[in-house]
Design a protein around this motif. Structure first.
Motif, PDB file in Angstrom:
ATOM      1  N   PRO A  95      -2.041  -0.268  30.857  1.00  0.00           N
ATOM      2  CA  PRO A  95      -2.564  -1.477  31.491  1.00  0.00           C
ATOM      3  C   PRO A  95      -3.067  -1.151  32.892  1.00  0.00           C
ATOM      4  CG  PRO A  95      -0.171  -1.473  31.577  1.00  0.00           C
ATOM      5  CD  PRO A  95      -0.582  -0.243  30.805  1.00  0.00           C
ATOM      6  N   THR A  96      -3.947  -1.989  33.414  1.00  0.00           N
ATOM      7  CA  THR A  96      -4.395  -1.838  34.791  1.00  0.00           C
ATOM      8  C   THR A  96      -3.264  -2.279  35.726  1.00  0.00           C
ATOM      9  OG1 THR A  96      -6.637  -2.312  34.070  1.00  0.00           O
ATOM     10  CG2 THR A  96      -6.217  -2.436  36.431  1.00  0.00           C
ATOM     11  N   SER A  97      -2.616  -3.383  35.366  1.00  0.00           N
ATOM     12  CA  SER A  97      -1.411  -3.796  36.083  1.00  0.00           C
ATOM     13  C   SER A  97      -0.589  -4.708  35.190  1.00  0.00           C
ATOM     14  CB  SER A  97      -1.778  -4.505  37.387  1.00  0.00           C
ATOM     15  OG  SER A  97      -2.463  -5.706  37.098  1.00  0.00           O
ATOM     16  N   GLY A  98       0.601  -5.032  35.641  1.00  0.00           N
ATOM     17  CA  GLY A  98       1.476  -5.885  34.845  1.00  0.00           C
ATOM     18  C   GLY A  98       2.505  -5.068  34.084  1.00  0.00           C
TER      19      GLY A  98
ATOM     20  N   ALA B 271      12.092  -8.925  21.587  1.00  0.00           N
ATOM     21  CA  ALA B 271      11.597  -7.624  21.133  1.00  0.00           C
ATOM     22  C   ALA B 271      10.366  -7.200  21.924  1.00  0.00           C
ATOM     23  CB  ALA B 271      11.271  -7.675  19.647  1.00  0.00           C
ATOM     24  N   ILE B 272       9.592  -8.166  22.347  1.00  0.00           N
ATOM     25  CA  ILE B 272       8.409  -7.859  23.163  1.00  0.00           C
ATOM     26  C   ILE B 272       8.406  -8.773  24.386  1.00  0.00           C
ATOM     27  CG2 ILE B 272       5.878  -7.761  23.236  1.00  0.00           C
ATOM     28  CD1 ILE B 272       5.892  -7.538  20.182  1.00  0.00           C
ATOM     29  N   GLU B 273       8.220  -8.161  25.547  1.00  0.00           N
ATOM     30  CA  GLU B 273       8.142  -8.929  26.795  1.00  0.00           C
ATOM     31  C   GLU B 273       6.909  -8.467  27.551  1.00  0.00           C
ATOM     32  OE1 GLU B 273      12.211  -7.406  27.843  1.00  0.00           O
ATOM     33  OE2 GLU B 273      12.045  -9.138  29.186  1.00  0.00           O
ATOM     34  N   VAL B 274       6.063  -9.397  27.861  1.00  0.00           N
ATOM     35  CA  VAL B 274       4.837  -9.056  28.584  1.00  0.00           C
ATOM     36  C   VAL B 274       4.720 -10.002  29.761  1.00  0.00           C
ATOM     37  CG1 VAL B 274       2.318  -9.027  28.459  1.00  0.00           C
ATOM     38  CG2 VAL B 274       3.658  -8.257  26.491  1.00  0.00           C
ATOM     39  N   SER B 275       4.477  -9.443  30.953  1.00  0.00           N
ATOM     40  CA  SER B 275       4.239 -10.365  32.059  1.00  0.00           C
ATOM     41  C   SER B 275       3.155  -9.857  32.999  1.00  0.00           C
ATOM     42  CB  SER B 275       5.537 -10.655  32.823  1.00  0.00           C
ATOM     43  OG  SER B 275       5.969  -9.497  33.454  1.00  0.00           O
ATOM     44  N   GLY B 276       2.259 -10.739  33.313  1.00  0.00           N
ATOM     45  CA  GLY B 276       1.165 -10.438  34.243  1.00  0.00           C
ATOM     46  C   GLY B 276       0.292  -9.286  33.811  1.00  0.00           C
ATOM     47  N   LEU B 277       0.123  -9.133  32.514  1.00  0.00           N
ATOM     48  CA  LEU B 277      -0.620  -7.981  32.007  1.00  0.00           C
ATOM     49  C   LEU B 277      -2.119  -8.124  32.270  1.00  0.00           C
ATOM     50  CD1 LEU B 277       0.348  -5.454  30.450  1.00  0.00           C
ATOM     51  CD2 LEU B 277      -0.581  -6.517  28.394  1.00  0.00           C
ATOM     52  N   VAL B 278      -2.686  -7.069  32.882  1.00  0.00           N
ATOM     53  CA  VAL B 278      -4.115  -7.064  33.185  1.00  0.00           C
ATOM     54  C   VAL B 278      -4.700  -5.742  32.722  1.00  0.00           C
ATOM     55  CG1 VAL B 278      -5.848  -7.039  35.032  1.00  0.00           C
ATOM     56  CG2 VAL B 278      -3.863  -8.569  35.201  1.00  0.00           C
ATOM     57  N   ARG B 279      -5.860  -5.818  32.103  1.00  0.00           N
ATOM     58  CA  ARG B 279      -6.588  -4.592  31.785  1.00  0.00           C
ATOM     59  C   ARG B 279      -8.069  -4.833  32.019  1.00  0.00           C
ATOM     60  NH1 ARG B 279      -6.663   1.130  30.304  1.00  0.00           N
ATOM     61  NH2 ARG B 279      -8.907   1.353  30.264  1.00  0.00           N
ATOM     62  N   THR B 280      -8.654  -3.997  32.862  1.00  0.00           N
ATOM     63  CA  THR B 280     -10.088  -4.132  33.129  1.00  0.00           C
ATOM     64  C   THR B 280     -10.836  -2.950  32.526  1.00  0.00           C
ATOM     65  OG1 THR B 280      -9.893  -2.973  35.217  1.00  0.00           O
ATOM     66  CG2 THR B 280      -9.680  -5.359  35.301  1.00  0.00           C
ATOM     67  N   PHE B 281     -12.088  -3.184  32.197  1.00  0.00           N
ATOM     68  CA  PHE B 281     -12.964  -2.102  31.744  1.00  0.00           C
ATOM     69  C   PHE B 281     -14.186  -2.094  32.634  1.00  0.00           C
ATOM     70  CE2 PHE B 281     -10.809  -3.119  27.688  1.00  0.00           C
ATOM     71  CZ  PHE B 281     -10.316  -1.862  27.394  1.00  0.00           C
ATOM     72  N   GLN B 282     -14.688  -0.892  32.866  1.00  0.00           N
ATOM     73  CA  GLN B 282     -15.893  -0.763  33.665  1.00  0.00           C
ATOM     74  C   GLN B 282     -17.081  -0.658  32.719  1.00  0.00           C
ATOM     75  OE1 GLN B 282     -14.868  -0.925  36.875  1.00  0.00           O
ATOM     76  NE2 GLN B 282     -17.015  -1.453  37.305  1.00  0.00           N
ATOM     77  N   ALA B 283     -17.987  -1.597  32.793  1.00  0.00           N
ATOM     78  CA  ALA B 283     -19.196  -1.525  31.976  1.00  0.00           C
ATOM     79  C   ALA B 283     -20.380  -1.506  32.926  1.00  0.00           C
ATOM     80  CB  ALA B 283     -19.279  -2.711  31.020  1.00  0.00           C
ATOM     81  N   GLY B 284     -20.798  -0.294  33.296  1.00  0.00           N
ATOM     82  CA  GLY B 284     -21.866  -0.143  34.279  1.00  0.00           C
ATOM     83  C   GLY B 284     -21.389  -0.653  35.630  1.00  0.00           C
ATOM     84  N   GLN B 285     -22.110  -1.605  36.203  1.00  0.00           N
ATOM     85  CA  GLN B 285     -21.738  -2.163  37.496  1.00  0.00           C
ATOM     86  C   GLN B 285     -20.630  -3.195  37.355  1.00  0.00           C
ATOM     87  OE1 GLN B 285     -23.216  -1.256  40.563  1.00  0.00           O
ATOM     88  NE2 GLN B 285     -24.020   0.380  39.259  1.00  0.00           N
ATOM     89  N   LYS B 286     -20.547  -3.790  36.148  1.00  0.00           N
ATOM     90  CA  LYS B 286     -19.647  -4.920  35.953  1.00  0.00           C
ATOM     91  C   LYS B 286     -18.231  -4.496  35.598  1.00  0.00           C
ATOM     92  CE  LYS B 286     -20.648  -8.001  32.990  1.00  0.00           C
ATOM     93  NZ  LYS B 286     -21.533  -8.371  31.873  1.00  0.00           N
ATOM     94  N   THR B 287     -17.263  -5.238  36.100  1.00  0.00           N
ATOM     95  CA  THR B 287     -15.883  -5.022  35.698  1.00  0.00           C
ATOM     96  C   THR B 287     -15.490  -6.154  34.755  1.00  0.00           C
ATOM     97  OG1 THR B 287     -15.391  -4.003  37.813  1.00  0.00           O
ATOM     98  CG2 THR B 287     -13.527  -4.751  36.514  1.00  0.00           C
TER      99      THR B 287
END
Ligand SMILES: Nc1ncnc2c1ncn2[C@@H]1O[C@H](COP(=O)(O)OP(=O)(O)O)[C@@H](O)[C@H]1O
Ligand SMILES: [Mg+2]
Lengths: 347, 283
Positions: free
Chosen positions: A76-79, A20-36
């Motif tokens: 997602p950012t990628s995946g 029912a759910i398939e997830v592969s290589g899921l990536v999500r980034t957030f930008q917090a000021g200079q830091k990712t």
């Protein structure tokens, strides 16, 4: 017990594909000021149709972000992520039609009644009016809010709001239900109720549920499979029994009276028994009775205790040992978590 | 006949072939959210009270006291009485206030997370914005109605030509939509109630005072007149004065209407863009 009308398996064959759910290589980034921040950092998981999967991890592990992606709230950012075969990015509209969810924070309008909340939800999903009415009746009964459903939700306790939100997530008879920390901050009584509803839903409707939690007891109690998530990655997954079983064997503790040496001797002849010994601290209280048991026997098993309980009881009878109390201790998911992350799960 | 979940699933199956959201989902979403917001409005004594009280306060404050104080009223307002002269400005001010208040609905739903329920529903994101906008527009029109009635009671009279009256309502609509758009943008960008009001604070009273709401353009000092010409309210007042109360139109409808339409398009576009951005990159 409330019977919830359920979709017949033939009504929607395309939704019955597994997983029912398939997830592969899921990536999500957030930008917090200079830091990712890599909130989700390469998650892979599969949830079989009709099963309960628990994402277990501490705060900040990436659980909510994963749920947000799967419920189409954020891309997602990628995946890749698919729900009931539909891609959460390309087929977001289709995913939305077949999922239900509750969020980590409680979100109900305080000036509207529980009924209003459910009614609005049904309308958002374009349910026919008559169906909305009958679903509200059924679900109100399921989550035991009959007396409160017409009151503004500002009069509800935290537990009642949670139960209302669960009912709202179920309004549309979703194929897949997402629950983000469904019992966070609840008292044990409300927590137990929610657990009961969740078990009931799975048993009666074969609903697929992905839930997140940072309570290992919750994962152990509810989930068919558990994924331990830490720093945006699933570090280990399996059934609770597999995860714990991999750590070692169960220990059975028996309190009782009778021919203890004989009982120990017959236990030691069993292939599933690793060791058996009489506890040195002799007399112990039998829980709840105040009685003092003459002997305490501990048995270390090579495998999980489950199927050996009956043979052990029979052995005791045969050896002339009367059992007063029986307990099994197994390594907990806490220990599993400790092993894979090097940290303890904080409750 | 009871509708079963199976029948509901048939409906889903009907839609399941469609990859994107349908028009039906858009319209249903807008209506559902409009209905919900109006229900909350009806249940909130504060909101209803505020809605009625603000226009009443303005009308009494300006209509009675100022009207009495200003000498040579007939010089100021050549073609209509003073009440009829100031009513359009107060009407637009209340519409603006309603638009700002409507923005707080969106802001509140965003910051509490209520909006998530809508965003994961099979409803286009546009419907979430349009639902909020339409309820805020409805509240603005209710207030405008109160002003019109109060004006009548205070002796403003009303232009009974139906075409011109409808024209006036359309001007009101276009003007309010422009500010509904701006309020939506501010509500999409703001981090909380305080920053929302900071973003939006510059709009409120200047809109009234830096316009022709209380004095004719030709009687203003040049600096004020220039500022008034930069204010869309000036054009809306000019048009509404003529259309609702039969006053002499100072600027001219052929200028008023294109300016207001441009303002509306810009405001709405700004609102859509900010909203779209806020829902694709949350927090
Ligand atoms: N919108 C956001 N902006 C910046 N950082 C975020 C955002 N959402 C989550 N994070 C960060 O991503 C990480 C994972 O968060 P989350 O998914 O909420 O974890 P969990 O639900 O397991 O507690 C945390 O470090 C959190 O601070
Ligand atoms: Mg979380």
């Amino acid at each position: 017990m409330t019977q919830i009308a359920q979709p017949s398996p033939t009504a929607a064959p395309s939704f019955r594909r597994s997983p029912a759910i398939e997830v592969s290589g899921l990536v999500r980034t957030f930008q917090a000021g200079q830091k990712t921040i890599r909130a989700v950092d390469g998650v892979d998981l599969q949830v079989e149709s009709g099963s309960i999967y628990a994402l277990l991890g501490p705060n900040g592990a990436g659980k909510t972000t994963t749920i947000s992606i799967l419920t189409t709230l954020i891309p997602p950012t990628s995946g890749l992520a698919r729900v009931a075969g539909y891609d959460v990015v390309k087929d977001a509209a289709q995913v939305r039609r077949i999922i239900g969810a509750t969020f980590q924070e409680t979100v109900v309008d305080k000036n509207l009644s529980g009924r209003d909340a459910l009614d609005t939800h049904g309308r958002l999903y374009h349910l026919p009016k008559a169906l909305i009415k009958s679903r509200i009746e059924e679900l109100t009964r399921l989550v035991e809010l009959e007396d409160a459903i017409d009151r503004p939700t500002k009069t509800y306790s935290g537990g009642m709001k949670r139960r209302l939100e669960l009912a709202r997530g179920l309004m549309t008879a979703p194929q897949v239900l997402f629950l983000d920390e469904p019992t966070q901050g609840l008292d044990p009584q409300n927590r137990d109720r929610i657990w009961t509803y969740i078990r009931q839903l799975r048993a009666e409707q074969g609903l697929t549920i992905l839930l997140t939690t940072h309570y290992m007891e919750e994962a152990e109690q509810l989930a068919d499979r558990v994924g331990i998530i830490d720093a945006g990655r699933i570090v280990q997954s399996g059934t609770p029994a597999e995860l714990i079983g991999a750590l070692g064997e169960d220990v059975v503790t028996i309190l009782g009276d009778g021919n203890t040496p004989n009982f120990l001797e017959s236990l030691r002849q069993q292939s599933y028994v690793d060791w058996a010994s009489q506890y040195v601290s002799a007399a112990a209280e039998v829980e709840g009775t105040g009685e003092i048991a003459a002997a305490t026997v501990q048995i270390g098993l090579r495998e999980q205790a489950g199927k050996f309980l009956r043979p052990i009881v029979e052995l005791a009878e045969g050896a002339g040992f009367k059992i007063a109390d029986f307990s099994i201790k197994r390594p907990s998911l806490n220990d599993v978590f400790l092993k894979y992350t090097g940290r303890r799960l904080r409750d | 006949m009871a509708v079963t979940v199976e029948q509901r699933l048939d409906t889903i199956n009907g839609l399941a072939g469609k990859r994107s959201e349908t028009w039906r989902e858009l319209a249903g979403g807008v209506y559902t959210l409009w209905r919900k917001h109006m229900k909350k409005f009806r249940r909130s004594v504060m909101e209803i009270g505020g809605t009625l009280f603000t226009p009443i306060l303005w009308m009494l404050l300006f209509g009675l006291s100022m009207g009495g104080m200003v000498k040579g009223i007939s010089d100021f307002t050549p073609s209509v009485n003073y009440i009829a002269y100031i009513t359009p400005g107060l009407m637009l001010l209340t519409c603006l206030t309603a638009a700002i208040l409507g923005g707080t609905t969106l802001l509140m739903e965003r910051t509490t997370g209520i909006i998530k329920e809508y965003l994961i529903a099979p409803v286009p994101r546009l419907a979430v914005l349009l639902g909020t906008m339409s309820s805020s527009l409805t509240k603005a029109f209710l207030q405008a109605l109160v002003i019109i009635v109060l004006g009548l009671l205070l002796g403003s009279g009303l232009n009974l030509n139906p075409l011109e009256f409808v024209g006036g309502l359309l001007v009101l609509l276009v003007y309010t939509l422009g500010f509904v758009g701006i309020a939506s943008a501010a509500a999409s960008k703001a981090r909380g109630m305080e920053s929302y009001h900071t973003l939006i604070g510059v709009l409120n009273l200047p809109v009234l005072f830096l316009s022709n709401a209380l004095y004719p353009l030709e009687k203003m000092p040049v600096v004020l007149a220039v500022l008034a010409y930069l204010n869309p309210t000036t054009y809306a007042i000019d048009a509404i004065r003529g259309l609702f109360y039969g006053a002499t139109i100072e600027i001219g409808l052929w200028i008023d209407i294109p300016v207001l339409l441009a303002f509306m398009v810009l405001g709405l576009w700004y609102g859509f863009r900010a909203f779209q951005k806020s829902v694709t990159t949350p927090n």
